[in-house]
Every structure is written in structure tokens, then in C-alpha cells.
Design an enzyme around this catalytic site. Structure first.
Site, PDB file in Angstrom:
ATOM      1  N   GLU A  53       0.841  -1.211   0.000  1.00  0.00           N
ATOM      2  CA  GLU A  53       0.000   0.000   0.000  1.00  0.00           C
ATOM      3  C   GLU A  53       0.867   1.250   0.000  1.00  0.00           C
ATOM      4  O   GLU A  53       0.605   2.217  -0.728  1.00  0.00           O
ATOM      5  CB  GLU A  53      -0.896   0.042   1.244  1.00  0.00           C
ATOM      6  CG  GLU A  53      -1.792  -1.161   1.440  1.00  0.00           C
ATOM      7  CD  GLU A  53      -1.140  -2.248   2.266  1.00  0.00           C
ATOM      8  OE1 GLU A  53       0.004  -2.645   1.960  1.00  0.00           O
ATOM      9  OE2 GLU A  53      -1.770  -2.716   3.228  1.00  0.00           O
ATOM     10  N   CYS A  76      -1.859  -3.187   7.417  1.00  0.00           N
ATOM     11  CA  CYS A  76      -1.329  -3.290   8.778  1.00  0.00           C
ATOM     12  C   CYS A  76      -1.490  -1.967   9.511  1.00  0.00           C
ATOM     13  O   CYS A  76      -1.642  -0.910   8.908  1.00  0.00           O
ATOM     14  CB  CYS A  76       0.124  -3.732   8.746  1.00  0.00           C
ATOM     15  SG  CYS A  76       1.238  -2.435   8.185  1.00  0.00           S
ATOM     16  N   CYS A  85       0.451   0.872   7.377  1.00  0.00           N
ATOM     17  CA  CYS A  85      -0.165   1.213   6.088  1.00  0.00           C
ATOM     18  C   CYS A  85      -1.450   2.000   6.309  1.00  0.00           C
ATOM     19  O   CYS A  85      -1.838   2.815   5.472  1.00  0.00           O
ATOM     20  CB  CYS A  85      -0.452  -0.047   5.291  1.00  0.00           C
ATOM     21  SG  CYS A  85       1.076  -0.813   4.701  1.00  0.00           S
TER      22      CYS A  85
END
Ligand code: AOF
Ligand code: ZN
Length: 365
Positions: A53, A76, A85
Site C-alpha cells: 500500500e 497493517c 499502512c
């Protein structure tokens, strides 16, 4: 095809490019879509580097504000080797997040999605979830079962022999099958062989496809017989070697010599044989998420008995060599009742030149 399926397929394809390099992290792919156009896409390249990401959102063709983000794994929300992220998704003002599989890492598991929702970002989960989980079967196993994913591999003739009676085994299968084995060696994090195989063949146990990662080489060597002049020990400085031995029955001097040569020695509690279940725990502790077991038959029998085999790849060559004394892929005492056989499920068969590769999974009760 529905758009979100199409974008998730693309994300899966991107994730695949990390295969072999992300361990012990998962492979993850990400696609950013604005007004029906993909404005960015990327994947998790290597363990320790940024996540999918963050890579995708950092290098966008245009401002990702109000764009939709498709990612194969729940974003995460923790500080690991890299920042969360979820932070960058919120910061870049993403409109909607589509997730494949949920993360099983206890630091994330559900919390990543929750944080996004708490910030008013709608999240849809479970898109191609089964494919996303399958792609990372090693990661999910490693996280959920707390031991490495165990893979048994062997090549045998149609009559079930891994070598001729005299020991010659060059080669059981043809080139395509042997190349396939090296794909596995480049993907699984470690490779394990018994000391018998090492003494007989002096193998390198590396991956011979250029540009791939080499597996950590593990030798089941109850009495530490691994020769200092073997190719494994000679190259231990470049590609790690672990010798796993039993509690006793070896020379402390030899242990010191192996260690001085760069070999890591793991002493297990096994009385005469290396305790394989304990060795798996030790490898897990060292962040080794998978073990490719390449025999011989004694080690395979012990691995099956220890319940550490999760997947099997059997390469089958359409030829016969005979011989009651010719070695077979799984030796040991065997079981007494066919009904108790270790049966594979979800079996797949792949044709490789003249040979076949049969793979499947083993469940543990
Ligand atoms: C994501 N996207 O691309 C990956 C994720 O030490 P770190 O910071 O690399 O964190 C590793 C953990 O992050 C890993 O165990 C898994 O839970 C998650 N991996 N998550 O959102 C990614 N690779
Ligand atoms: Zn992340």
C-alpha cells in the site's frame, strides 16, 4: 467480470512478483483506482522494505484523494520494520478500501480494518479471499500454527524408487521437473536433508535459478558427522547452514569446529535422533516460515511420524528400475493398516516434460 474482482485479480498478480523474497512476510499486491482508471499499483517487494500500500500510494500518477484502494491483505496498523499502512491510507484520503484476506498477525488481525472504519473509510473485506489466502498459505500457516510450513519433496520412478539398488540416482526425472524443484528451493525459506544424503552426494542444496533467493540449508545430523570439507560447510559463509543434532552422541570438539566454520548448531532433546518437532520450533523462532524436506527416506519417515509435513510434492518419472533393496521415498517401519495411510487432499497433477508432479496437503488430527 465485476470491477472489484478484476482489480483484486490484478493485485494478486502483482503480489506474486514478490514470491520468494518477502518471507517471513506475506506477498501483498495493491491497486489504486480513480474514476475507473488505475492510477498506481505495486507490491511488497522484499521483507524489510515498504509494504504494498505504501509503495502504491507513494508513487501515484495523480493525487490519490478519493481513489479506491484494492489490497490482497488487510492493511497493517503496527510499527514493524515499516510504519503502518493504515496511516498512509488515511493521510492520502482514500475513499474506499477493498481487502482480500484478513491478516492473521496478532498485531494486525482485524485492527487494521477497524482503524480505517473508525476514520470513516468504508472497508469491504473477503474479495477473492480464498485465492488471497492460498497465495500466502505459508504465511498463514506460520502465523496460525506457530510452526514452519513443512513441505516434503521427492522424485521417484514409476515403481516407487528414488535410486537404483546400487545408489545411482542421476537422474530420476528430466530437466523440466528438476527446474521445478529449483523454483521450490527459491521460494521456501529453508531446505532440509538428512546426513545420509549429505554424506552420499555432497550436495549444495542451493537454488540454481539466477536471481532467486537461496534457502537456509538445514542438515538433520544427530551425531554431527557433517564433514568440514563438505560443500555445505565450505559455503556456510555465503548461504547459511544449520546442523541439527541429538542431545548426545557427538563430539564437542566437532561442534566447535563446525561453528568456527560458520555453521549454526542446534542441539535438540532427541536421545538418538534429532527431535524434528523441536527443531521446527527452533526454526520458527528464527523466523524461518517454511522447510522444504528433500529426504532421504529415513528423514521423510521421521518427519511424517513427527507430524511436521503439511504439503507433499512427488515427482514421478515414467520408468522402472526394480530391486527390493532400491531406496524408496519414505522408509522407517511404516504403518500396519492401509486405512491409517497419510492421505493427501486437494491433490493437483502437473505434467513436466515426460514426468509428472503430484502435490497435495496433509491434515493433522
Ligand atoms: C500490509 N501490506 O504489503 C505487508 C503486510 O515488519 P513489517 O513492518 O514489514 O511488518 C510485517 C507484518 O506486516 C507482517 O507480519 C504482516 O502482518 C504485515 N504485512 N501488511 O498491510 C503488506 N507485507
Ligand atoms: Zn503494511
Amino acid at each position: 467480470m465485476e470491477d472489484k474482482i478484476r482489480y483484486m485479480r490484478r493485485a494478486l498478480e502483482l503480489a506474486e512478483q514478490g514470491r520468494g523474497w518477502t518471507s517471513p512476510n506475506p506477498m501483498v499486491g495493491c491497486v489504486v483506482v480513480k474514476e475507473g482508471r488505475i492510477i498506481s499499483e505495486d507490491y511488497h517487494h522484499r521483507c524489510g522494505e515498504f509494504h504494498a500500500e505504501r509503495n502504491a500510494l507513494t508513487y501515484c500518477a495523480e493525487d490519490p484523494a478519493d481513489a479506491d484502494l484494492y489490497v490482497t491483505l488487510e492493511p497493517c496498523c503496527h510499527y514493524g520494520k515499516t510504519p503502518p499502512c493504515t496511516d498512509i491510507i488515511i493521510e492520502k484520503k482514500i475513499r474506499h478500501v477493498y481487502v482480500g484476506a484478513m491478516d492473521s498477525n496478532p498485531l494486525v488481525a482485524g485492527k487494521g480494518v477497524q482503524i480505517l472504519r473508525d476514520h470513516g473509510i468504508p472497508v469491504e473485506t473477503g474479495i477473492l479471499a480464498e485465492e488471497c489466502r492460498r497465495q500466502n498459505e505459508v504465511f498463514f500457516h506460520y502465523m496460525e500454527k506457530n510452526r514452519p510450513f513443512g513441505v516434503m519433496k521427492y522424485a521417484m520412478t514409476l515403481d516407487g524408487k528414488i535410486a537404483c539398488a546400487g545408489g545411482d540416482s542421476r537422474w530420476v526425472t528430466g530437466e523440466a521437473a528438476r527446474r521445478h524443484v529449483h523454483e521450490l528451493r527459491g521460494y521456501y525459506r529453508s531446505i532440509m536433508a538428512g546426513i545420509g544424503t549429505v554424506l552420499a552426494d555432497d550436495p549444495m542444496l542451493n537454488c540454481r535459478i539466477p536471481g532467486r533467493r537461496n534457502p537456509v540449508r538445514v542438515v538433520c545430523d544427530s551425531r554431527l558427522r557433517l564433514p568440514l570439507e563438505s560443500r555445505l560447510v565450505q559455503t556456510a559463509g555465503e548461504i547459511p547452514v544449520i546442523a541439527a543434532c541429538a542431545a548426545a552422541g557427538w563430539d564437542p570438539e566437532k561442534k566447535r569446529a563446525l561453528e568456527a566454520a560458520g555453521v549454526t548448531v542446534i542441539v535438540t532433546g532427541g536421545e538418538e535422533m534429532t527431535d524434528l518437532a523441536e527443531l521446527m520450533q527452533e526454526l520458527h523462532r528464527r523466523e524461518i516460515d517454511s522447510v522444504l524436506m528433500e529426504g532421504g527416506g529415513r528423514m521423510h519417515a521421521a518427519a511424517l511420524a513427527a507430524g511436521i509435513v503439511d504439503k507433499v510434492y512427488a515427482y514421478i518419472a515414467p520408468k522402472m528400475v526394480g530391486g527390493a533393496d532400491a531406496p524408496s521415498p519414505v522408509e522407517g517401519a511404516g504403518i500396519r493398516k492401509m486405512a491409517d495411510a497419510a492421505a493427501l487432499h486437494d491433490v493437483e497433477i502437473l505434467r513436466l516434460g515426460e514426468d509428472w508432479c503430484l502435490s497435495g496437503y496433509l491434515s493433522h488430527k
